[in-house]
Design an enzyme around this catalytic site. Structure first.
Site, PDB file in Angstrom:
ATOM      1  CE  LYS A 118      38.999  36.752  21.028  1.00  0.00           C
ATOM      2  NZ  LYS A 118      38.463  36.184  19.775  1.00  0.00           N
ATOM      3  NE  ARG A 145      34.427  34.157  24.168  1.00  0.00           N
ATOM      4  CZ  ARG A 145      35.669  33.746  23.930  1.00  0.00           C
ATOM      5  NH1 ARG A 145      36.576  33.779  24.860  1.00  0.00           N
ATOM      6  NH2 ARG A 145      35.985  33.303  22.736  1.00  0.00           N
ATOM      7  NE  ARG A 180      41.552  28.966  16.007  1.00  0.00           N
ATOM      8  CZ  ARG A 180      40.940  29.799  16.876  1.00  0.00           C
ATOM      9  NH1 ARG A 180      41.567  30.867  17.329  1.00  0.00           N
ATOM     10  NH2 ARG A 180      39.713  29.553  17.243  1.00  0.00           N
ATOM     11  NE  ARG A 229      40.151  26.175  19.761  1.00  0.00           N
ATOM     12  CZ  ARG A 229      39.967  27.458  20.109  1.00  0.00           C
ATOM     13  NH1 ARG A 229      40.998  28.282  20.152  1.00  0.00           N
ATOM     14  NH2 ARG A 229      38.770  27.906  20.402  1.00  0.00           N
ATOM     15  NE  ARG A 280      34.305  29.085  18.972  1.00  0.00           N
ATOM     16  CZ  ARG A 280      35.506  28.897  18.435  1.00  0.00           C
ATOM     17  NH1 ARG A 280      35.676  27.962  17.529  1.00  0.00           N
ATOM     18  NH2 ARG A 280      36.507  29.637  18.808  1.00  0.00           N
TER      19      ARG A 280
HETATM   20  P1  ADP Z   1      38.620  32.006  20.304  1.00  0.00           P
HETATM   21  O1  ADP Z   1      40.128  32.119  20.384  1.00  0.00           O
HETATM   22  O2  ADP Z   1      38.194  31.361  19.070  1.00  0.00           O
HETATM   23  O3  ADP Z   1      37.936  33.317  20.519  1.00  0.00           O
HETATM   24  P2  ADP Z   1      38.773  30.917  22.956  1.00  0.00           P
HETATM   25  O4  ADP Z   1      39.944  30.024  22.957  1.00  0.00           O
HETATM   26  O5  ADP Z   1      38.926  32.277  23.525  1.00  0.00           O
HETATM   27  O6  ADP Z   1      38.197  31.022  21.470  1.00  0.00           O
HETATM   28  O7  ADP Z   1      37.551  30.231  23.698  1.00  0.00           O
HETATM   29  C1  ADP Z   1      37.144  28.906  23.392  1.00  0.00           C
HETATM   30  C2  ADP Z   1      35.882  28.585  24.188  1.00  0.00           C
HETATM   31  O8  ADP Z   1      36.167  28.678  25.604  1.00  0.00           O
HETATM   32  C3  ADP Z   1      34.718  29.548  23.976  1.00  0.00           C
HETATM   33  O9  ADP Z   1      33.942  29.200  22.846  1.00  0.00           O
HETATM   34  C4  ADP Z   1      33.945  29.381  25.291  1.00  0.00           C
HETATM   35  O10 ADP Z   1      33.193  28.174  25.303  1.00  0.00           O
HETATM   36  C5  ADP Z   1      35.063  29.211  26.310  1.00  0.00           C
HETATM   37  N1  ADP Z   1      35.457  30.509  26.912  1.00  0.00           N
HETATM   38  C6  ADP Z   1      36.669  31.116  26.823  1.00  0.00           C
HETATM   39  N2  ADP Z   1      36.682  32.269  27.503  1.00  0.00           N
HETATM   40  C7  ADP Z   1      35.438  32.410  28.041  1.00  0.00           C
HETATM   41  C8  ADP Z   1      34.799  33.413  28.836  1.00  0.00           C
HETATM   42  N3  ADP Z   1      35.447  34.539  29.224  1.00  0.00           N
HETATM   43  N4  ADP Z   1      33.509  33.217  29.189  1.00  0.00           N
HETATM   44  C9  ADP Z   1      32.842  32.103  28.834  1.00  0.00           C
HETATM   45  N5  ADP Z   1      33.371  31.135  28.074  1.00  0.00           N
HETATM   46  C10 ADP Z   1      34.660  31.269  27.671  1.00  0.00           C
HETATM   47  P1  ADP Z   2      41.286  34.464  18.127  1.00  0.00           P
HETATM   48  O1  ADP Z   2      42.206  34.358  19.311  1.00  0.00           O
HETATM   49  O2  ADP Z   2      40.633  35.820  18.015  1.00  0.00           O
HETATM   50  O3  ADP Z   2      40.274  33.373  18.076  1.00  0.00           O
HETATM   51  P2  ADP Z   2      43.617  33.693  16.501  1.00  0.00           P
HETATM   52  O4  ADP Z   2      44.672  34.642  16.918  1.00  0.00           O
HETATM   53  O5  ADP Z   2      43.707  32.302  17.009  1.00  0.00           O
HETATM   54  O6  ADP Z   2      42.147  34.323  16.795  1.00  0.00           O
HETATM   55  O7  ADP Z   2      43.557  33.676  14.900  1.00  0.00           O
HETATM   56  C1  ADP Z   2      42.607  32.880  14.189  1.00  0.00           C
HETATM   57  C2  ADP Z   2      43.255  32.301  12.930  1.00  0.00           C
HETATM   58  O8  ADP Z   2      43.531  33.352  11.989  1.00  0.00           O
HETATM   59  C3  ADP Z   2      44.604  31.619  13.179  1.00  0.00           C
HETATM   60  O9  ADP Z   2      44.707  30.548  12.270  1.00  0.00           O
HETATM   61  C4  ADP Z   2      45.626  32.696  12.879  1.00  0.00           C
HETATM   62  O10 ADP Z   2      46.867  32.146  12.490  1.00  0.00           O
HETATM   63  C5  ADP Z   2      44.958  33.455  11.743  1.00  0.00           C
HETATM   64  N1  ADP Z   2      45.251  34.896  11.743  1.00  0.00           N
HETATM   65  C6  ADP Z   2      45.475  35.702  12.828  1.00  0.00           C
HETATM   66  N2  ADP Z   2      45.676  36.992  12.445  1.00  0.00           N
HETATM   67  C7  ADP Z   2      45.548  37.004  11.084  1.00  0.00           C
HETATM   68  C8  ADP Z   2      45.633  38.053  10.082  1.00  0.00           C
HETATM   69  N3  ADP Z   2      45.851  39.317  10.404  1.00  0.00           N
HETATM   70  N4  ADP Z   2      45.439  37.687   8.795  1.00  0.00           N
HETATM   71  C9  ADP Z   2      45.183  36.396   8.463  1.00  0.00           C
HETATM   72  N5  ADP Z   2      45.092  35.382   9.335  1.00  0.00           N
HETATM   73  C10 ADP Z   2      45.273  35.671  10.638  1.00  0.00           C
END
Ligand code: ADP
Ligand code: ADP
Ligand code: ZN
Length: 213
Positions: free
Chosen positions: A13, A88, A127, A160, A171
């Protein structure tokens, strides 16, 4: 253009939201980045959020909704934005829709970046996130030019705390339970678009551009 990114943790995302924000010249609003910035700055919100984030749980809706509603009302979001990590939960989605309806506005697209659970643990353990700008890399799939250093800003890249396998499993459970229902929610609204998130990130982006135009 008002866009929501849906998908499991690690689906890509953030990676796609950054590309969308650049191409369409709209702000990338990541609630995870906002919380991490608050944690870094030691704010009250950061302290509260951290207790949930460390466990892989969601931060309670009441700590998130107002923050996002205020953020999307800012001037730079007038022509649109890409929301990454929000909503979410169903109550968050309803609160956003209600706030937008008040100003005769609505979300245009909910893009679901679809990646099966089997791929997620590997994605997350590889990541690396920039402490300064929130940029993300992957040690194998998307390596930075220089190990441990962000290409974009020179910041330090870290694993992280919540990307450790135990927390990632939690998660994923939370995602299936609380966030996945949003897929039906936006399908019913007629704005859900699904893209295959398992292909190369540039191909994922091409599919998204095909949808957004
Ligand atoms: P990821 O990129 O792996 O999806 P995020 O960076 O979006 O993770 O979120 C990290 C953490 O921050 C989540 O596991 C949650 O604890 C919190 N968080 C982020 N956005 C929200 C939301 N919209 N509602 C509740 N918790 C959130
Ligand atoms: P999210 O915001 O949904 O948690 P991220 O954008 O941070 O996800 O991506 C999660 C991990 O996967 C990062 O290490 C990123 O560099 C890698 N990644 C993102 N898109 C791809 C893809 N299309 N193929 C392989 N790895 C990817
Ligand atoms: Zn950076």
């Amino acid at each position: 253009m008002k866009i929501i990114m849906l998908g499991a943790p690690g689906a890509g995302k953030g990676t796609q939201a950054k590309l969308i924000a650049e191409k369409y010249n709209i702000p990338h609003i990541s609630t995870g980045d906002i919380f991490r910035a608050n944690i870094k700055n030691g704010t009250e919100l950061g302290k509260k959020a951290k207790t949930y984030m460390d466990k892989g749980e969601l931060v309670p809706d009441e700590l998130v909704v107002d923050l996002v509603v205020d953020r999307v009302a800012k001037d730079d979001a007038k022509n649109g934005y890409v929301l990454d990590g929000f909503p979410r939960t169903i109550p968050q989605a309803e609160a956003l829709d209600a706030a937008l309806a008040k100003i005769n506005d609505k979300v245009d697209y909910a893009i679901d970046v679809d990646v099966p659970d089997e791929n997620i643990i590997n994605r997350m353990s590889g990541r690396r996130a920039c402490v300064a700008c929130g940029g993300t890399y992957h040690i194998v799939n998307v390596p930075p030019k220089k190990e441990g250093i962000c290409d974009a800003c020179g910041g330090e890249l870290i694993l992280r705390d919540d990307d450790k396998p135990e927390t990632v499993k939690k998660r994923l459970d939370v995602y299936h339970e609380q966030t996945q229902p949003l897929i039906d929610y936006y399908t019913e609204k007629g704005i859900l678009k699904t893209v295959d998130g398992t292909v190369d990130m540039n191909d994922v982006f091409a599919a998204i551009v095909g949808i957004l135009g």
